[in-house]
Design a protein around this motif. Structure first.
Motif, PDB file in Angstrom:
ATOM      1  N   TYR A  55      -1.342   3.744  -2.401  1.00 52.69           N
ATOM      2  CA  TYR A  55      -2.771   3.467  -2.304  1.00 52.69           C
ATOM      3  C   TYR A  55      -3.157   3.390  -0.830  1.00 52.69           C
ATOM      4  O   TYR A  55      -2.642   2.542  -0.104  1.00 52.69           O
ATOM      5  N   GLN A  56      -4.030   4.282  -0.397  1.00 50.55           N
ATOM      6  CA  GLN A  56      -4.406   4.354   1.017  1.00 50.55           C
ATOM      7  C   GLN A  56      -3.141   4.367   1.882  1.00 50.55           C
ATOM      8  O   GLN A  56      -3.009   3.622   2.858  1.00 50.55           O
ATOM      9  N   THR A  57      -2.223   5.231   1.499  1.00 47.59           N
ATOM     10  CA  THR A  57      -0.877   5.265   2.056  1.00 47.59           C
ATOM     11  C   THR A  57      -0.872   5.466   3.565  1.00 47.59           C
ATOM     12  O   THR A  57      -0.119   4.798   4.283  1.00 47.59           O
ATOM     13  N   ARG A  58      -1.657   6.395   4.045  1.00 51.44           N
ATOM     14  CA  ARG A  58      -1.664   6.666   5.487  1.00 51.44           C
ATOM     15  C   ARG A  58      -2.175   5.469   6.284  1.00 51.44           C
ATOM     16  O   ARG A  58      -1.671   5.169   7.365  1.00 51.44           O
ATOM     17  N   ILE A  59      -3.156   4.766   5.741  1.00 48.09           N
ATOM     18  CA  ILE A  59      -3.655   3.562   6.415  1.00 48.09           C
ATOM     19  C   ILE A  59      -2.569   2.489   6.418  1.00 48.09           C
ATOM     20  O   ILE A  59      -2.330   1.837   7.438  1.00 48.09           O
ATOM     21  N   GLY A  60      -1.905   2.294   5.286  1.00 49.13           N
ATOM     22  CA  GLY A  60      -0.804   1.336   5.220  1.00 49.13           C
ATOM     23  C   GLY A  60       0.293   1.680   6.215  1.00 49.13           C
ATOM     24  O   GLY A  60       0.813   0.798   6.914  1.00 49.13           O
TER      25      GLY A  60
ATOM     26  N   MET B   2       0.837  -1.202   0.000  1.00 48.08           N
ATOM     27  CA  MET B   2       0.000   0.000   0.000  1.00 48.08           C
ATOM     28  C   MET B   2       0.873   1.253   0.000  1.00 48.08           C
ATOM     29  O   MET B   2       0.605   2.213  -0.729  1.00 48.08           O
TER      30      MET B   2
ATOM     31  N   GLY C  36       1.815  12.112   4.133  1.00 40.35           N
ATOM     32  CA  GLY C  36       0.968  11.651   3.040  1.00 40.35           C
ATOM     33  C   GLY C  36       1.801  11.120   1.889  1.00 40.35           C
ATOM     34  O   GLY C  36       3.026  11.140   1.934  1.00 40.35           O
TER      35      GLY C  36
ATOM     36  N   ASN D 217      -6.748   7.344  -5.685  1.00 38.60           N
ATOM     37  CA  ASN D 217      -7.696   6.702  -4.769  1.00 38.60           C
ATOM     38  C   ASN D 217      -9.101   7.032  -5.181  1.00 38.60           C
ATOM     39  O   ASN D 217      -9.469   8.066  -5.473  1.00 38.60           O
TER      40      ASN D 217
ATOM     41  N   LYS E 131       1.529   8.624  -6.893  1.00 43.27           N
ATOM     42  CA  LYS E 131       0.767   7.578  -6.213  1.00 43.27           C
ATOM     43  C   LYS E 131      -0.318   7.067  -7.138  1.00 43.27           C
ATOM     44  O   LYS E 131      -0.615   7.685  -8.164  1.00 43.27           O
TER      45      LYS E 131
END
Length: 128
Positions: free
Chosen positions: A67-72, A62, A120, A128, A125
């Protein structure tokens, strides 16, 4: 025009994600027996060991892809906190034989992931 800040964010993401992904691939090839043993020694269910695949394969991918970098990155932070709590608490204030912090690799993964949460993904990237 090339944006240095976005290029820097990409370099940080690729470094964090690729270096941690190697650890996940090693666990895919060799299994999670060590982690199961650590969990059992702390009275925790050994099935939780399979969560390392999320923290060391899915989350780095991720981050690499943006992709959904902060969640990863948040998953990586959690993964590293669990690893430190299970295996490395006795080394928190220790130095290695070469004089560095005994947990510098874990610290690198933890604090770089924390930085990615705040920075971020930058411009380079997946959408999203």
């Amino acid at each position: 025009m090339l944006d240095n800040a976005d290029l820097g964010k990409l370099i940080i993401r690729l470094t964090l994600g690729c270096l941690l992904l190697f650890h996940g691939i090693a666990k895919l090839l060799n299994g999670v027996g060590f982690i199961e043993g650590q969990l059992a020694s702390h009275g925790l269910p050994t099935v939780l060991a399979y969560g390392v695949y999320i923290g060391e394969i899915l989350a780095p991918l991720m981050v690499i892809l943006g992709y959904q970098t902060r969640i990863g990155a948040l998953i990586i932070v959690f993964n590293m906190l669990v690893a430190i709590a299970l295996v490395h608490t006795h080394e928190l204030l220790a130095l290695s034989r070469s004089g560095g912090w005994a947990l510098e690799l874990q610290g690198f993964f933890l604090f770089t992931a924390l930085a990615v949460i705040f920075l971020g993904p930058g411009r380079y990237k997946l959408k999203n």
